[in-house]
Design a protein around this motif. Sequence first.
Motif, PDB file in Angstrom:
ATOM      1  N   LEU A  97       0.787  -1.220  -0.012  1.00 56.67           N
ATOM      2  CA  LEU A  97       0.207  -0.118  -0.006  1.00 56.67           C
ATOM      3  C   LEU A  97       0.707   1.167   0.028  1.00 56.67           C
ATOM      4  CD1 LEU A  97      -2.691  -0.947   2.503  1.00 56.67           C
ATOM      5  CD2 LEU A  97      -2.803  -0.835   0.233  1.00 56.67           C
ATOM      6  N   ALA A  98       1.949   1.339   0.789  1.00 59.10           N
ATOM      7  CA  ALA A  98       2.750   2.373   0.841  1.00 59.10           C
ATOM      8  C   ALA A  98       3.335   2.713  -0.232  1.00 59.10           C
ATOM      9  CB  ALA A  98       3.813   2.239   1.986  1.00 59.10           C
ATOM     10  N   ASN A  99       3.500   1.595  -1.254  1.00 60.08           N
ATOM     11  CA  ASN A  99       4.522   1.934  -2.635  1.00 60.08           C
ATOM     12  C   ASN A  99       3.525   1.697  -3.839  1.00 60.08           C
ATOM     13  OD1 ASN A  99       7.343   1.975  -1.998  1.00 60.08           O
ATOM     14  ND2 ASN A  99       6.649   0.307  -0.417  1.00 60.08           N
ATOM     15  N   GLY A 100       2.196   1.658  -3.645  1.00 60.10           N
ATOM     16  CA  GLY A 100       1.233   1.884  -4.797  1.00 60.10           C
ATOM     17  C   GLY A 100       1.321   0.385  -5.425  1.00 60.10           C
ATOM     18  N   ILE A 101       1.341  -0.452  -4.915  1.00 54.29           N
ATOM     19  CA  ILE A 101       1.326  -1.970  -5.475  1.00 54.29           C
ATOM     20  C   ILE A 101      -0.212  -2.667  -5.105  1.00 54.29           C
ATOM     21  CG2 ILE A 101       2.347  -4.196  -5.392  1.00 54.29           C
ATOM     22  CD1 ILE A 101       4.876  -2.867  -4.669  1.00 54.29           C
ATOM     23  N   ALA A 102      -0.637  -2.882  -6.208  1.00 51.27           N
ATOM     24  CA  ALA A 102      -2.197  -3.438  -6.187  1.00 51.27           C
ATOM     25  C   ALA A 102      -2.215  -4.788  -7.107  1.00 51.27           C
ATOM     26  CB  ALA A 102      -2.796  -2.533  -6.786  1.00 51.27           C
ATOM     27  N   ASP A 103      -1.458  -5.641  -6.535  1.00 48.56           N
ATOM     28  CA  ASP A 103      -1.280  -6.979  -7.043  1.00 48.56           C
ATOM     29  C   ASP A 103      -1.945  -8.224  -6.432  1.00 48.56           C
ATOM     30  OD1 ASP A 103       0.570  -7.354  -5.110  1.00 48.56           O
ATOM     31  OD2 ASP A 103       2.234  -8.018  -6.326  1.00 48.56           O
ATOM     32  N   ALA A 134       8.083  -0.195   9.987  1.00 47.21           N
ATOM     33  CA  ALA A 134       7.893   1.336  10.693  1.00 47.21           C
ATOM     34  C   ALA A 134       7.865   2.340   9.505  1.00 47.21           C
ATOM     35  CB  ALA A 134       9.102   1.412  11.602  1.00 47.21           C
ATOM     36  N   GLU A 135       8.827   2.270   8.513  1.00 52.44           N
ATOM     37  CA  GLU A 135       8.740   3.393   7.463  1.00 52.44           C
ATOM     38  C   GLU A 135       7.415   3.447   6.672  1.00 52.44           C
ATOM     39  OE1 GLU A 135      10.991   4.718   3.343  1.00 52.44           O
ATOM     40  OE2 GLU A 135      11.983   3.108   4.614  1.00 52.44           O
ATOM     41  N   ASN A 136       6.788   2.193   6.521  1.00 53.46           N
ATOM     42  CA  ASN A 136       5.516   2.305   5.926  1.00 53.46           C
ATOM     43  C   ASN A 136       4.543   2.575   6.447  1.00 53.46           C
ATOM     44  OD1 ASN A 136       6.775   0.931   3.483  1.00 53.46           O
ATOM     45  ND2 ASN A 136       6.775  -0.897   4.214  1.00 53.46           N
ATOM     46  N   ILE A 137       4.448   2.358   7.745  1.00 53.57           N
ATOM     47  CA  ILE A 137       3.254   2.899   8.672  1.00 53.57           C
ATOM     48  C   ILE A 137       3.385   4.517   8.788  1.00 53.57           C
ATOM     49  CG2 ILE A 137       2.522   2.874  11.128  1.00 53.57           C
ATOM     50  CD1 ILE A 137       3.606  -0.051  11.527  1.00 53.57           C
ATOM     51  N   ASN A 142       0.580   9.502   7.104  1.00 55.63           N
ATOM     52  CA  ASN A 142       0.632  10.668   6.371  1.00 55.63           C
ATOM     53  C   ASN A 142      -0.203  10.903   5.258  1.00 55.63           C
ATOM     54  OD1 ASN A 142       2.153  12.390   8.196  1.00 55.63           O
ATOM     55  ND2 ASN A 142       4.067  11.032   7.907  1.00 55.63           N
ATOM     56  N   ARG A 143      -0.860  10.014   5.057  1.00 57.78           N
ATOM     57  CA  ARG A 143      -1.594   9.812   3.564  1.00 57.78           C
ATOM     58  C   ARG A 143      -2.929  10.066   3.643  1.00 57.78           C
ATOM     59  NH1 ARG A 143       0.715   5.465  -0.183  1.00 57.78           N
ATOM     60  NH2 ARG A 143       2.944   6.215  -0.300  1.00 57.78           N
ATOM     61  N   LYS A 144      -3.562  10.815   2.723  1.00 51.19           N
ATOM     62  CA  LYS A 144      -4.878  10.977   2.831  1.00 51.19           C
ATOM     63  C   LYS A 144      -5.620   9.878   2.595  1.00 51.19           C
ATOM     64  CE  LYS A 144      -7.667  15.120   1.203  1.00 51.19           C
ATOM     65  NZ  LYS A 144      -7.892  16.030   0.196  1.00 51.19           N
ATOM     66  N   HIS A 145      -6.816   9.899   3.356  1.00 53.96           N
ATOM     67  CA  HIS A 145      -8.053   8.912   3.439  1.00 53.96           C
ATOM     68  C   HIS A 145      -7.357   7.441   4.179  1.00 53.96           C
ATOM     69  CE1 HIS A 145      -9.918  11.210   0.728  1.00 53.96           C
ATOM     70  NE2 HIS A 145      -8.959  11.206  -0.464  1.00 53.96           N
ATOM     71  N   TYR A 146      -6.163   7.605   4.937  1.00 56.22           N
ATOM     72  CA  TYR A 146      -5.900   6.127   5.487  1.00 56.22           C
ATOM     73  C   TYR A 146      -6.156   6.450   7.160  1.00 56.22           C
ATOM     74  CZ  TYR A 146      -3.799   3.630   1.586  1.00 56.22           C
ATOM     75  OH  TYR A 146      -3.452   2.927   0.422  1.00 56.22           O
ATOM     76  N   GLN A 182      -9.330  10.278  12.906  1.00 57.00           N
ATOM     77  CA  GLN A 182      -8.596   9.082  13.215  1.00 57.00           C
ATOM     78  C   GLN A 182      -9.002   9.078  14.857  1.00 57.00           C
ATOM     79  OE1 GLN A 182      -5.972   7.197  12.262  1.00 57.00           O
ATOM     80  NE2 GLN A 182      -6.408   6.427  14.392  1.00 57.00           N
ATOM     81  N   LEU A 183      -9.410   7.759  15.043  1.00 52.60           N
ATOM     82  CA  LEU A 183      -9.573   7.396  16.522  1.00 52.60           C
ATOM     83  C   LEU A 183      -8.363   7.498  17.324  1.00 52.60           C
ATOM     84  CD1 LEU A 183     -11.634   6.334  18.646  1.00 52.60           C
ATOM     85  CD2 LEU A 183     -11.011   4.005  18.071  1.00 52.60           C
TER      86      LEU A 183
END
Length: 190
Positions: A97-103, A134-137, A142-146, A182-183
């Motif tokens: 998800l952090a790298n835009g992979i949708a496979d 940790a980096e991906n979290i 910081n991404r919109k809609h997450y 965000q809760l």
Amino acid sequence: MKNVVGLAFCGSFCTFRKAIDALKPLAERFDVVPIFSSAAYETDSRFGLAEDFRAEVEAICGRPVLHTLAEVEPFGPKKLLDLLIIAPCTGNTLGKLANGIADTPVTFACKAHLRNARPVLLAISTNDGLSASAENIGRLLNRKHYYFVPFGQDSPQGKPYSLVADLSLLPLAAEAALLGQQLQPILRQG
């Protein structure tokens, strides 16, 4: 009319029981569409048989589990979901998800759903949350809609890098995400 919520299971098999227990109150509040990653759909583990998990989830949701790219693709163009929840969300899925992979069915469902600028709620369960993931979290925070189900270390002495969401908070976190919030607090003590 109930909101339509997708609930996607990834291969954190040790978390399946808690995720299924959290699904029950969700199914009372929302119309839940179940989605399984390929690993969740077909892998038997020491925590149970894939077929048994599928049957239990289908019984709670009252519909079959979606598990292919073709089955989840319509989420985008048909705007089928109000919220997509990934619970449990593995380190592998976080990275994709952090790298835009949708496979995978789960990451593709997320990509399709996000095209409508609708919320995605992540309930992480990963042994490397305080190391490689940790980096991906951080990127997804910081991404919109997450949004995240509040999480913390599940075994600081035994597994010092492991993070897991507090799935008892899943319904509250879902309600907050639907409102674009965000809760809080996001970090919990294990």
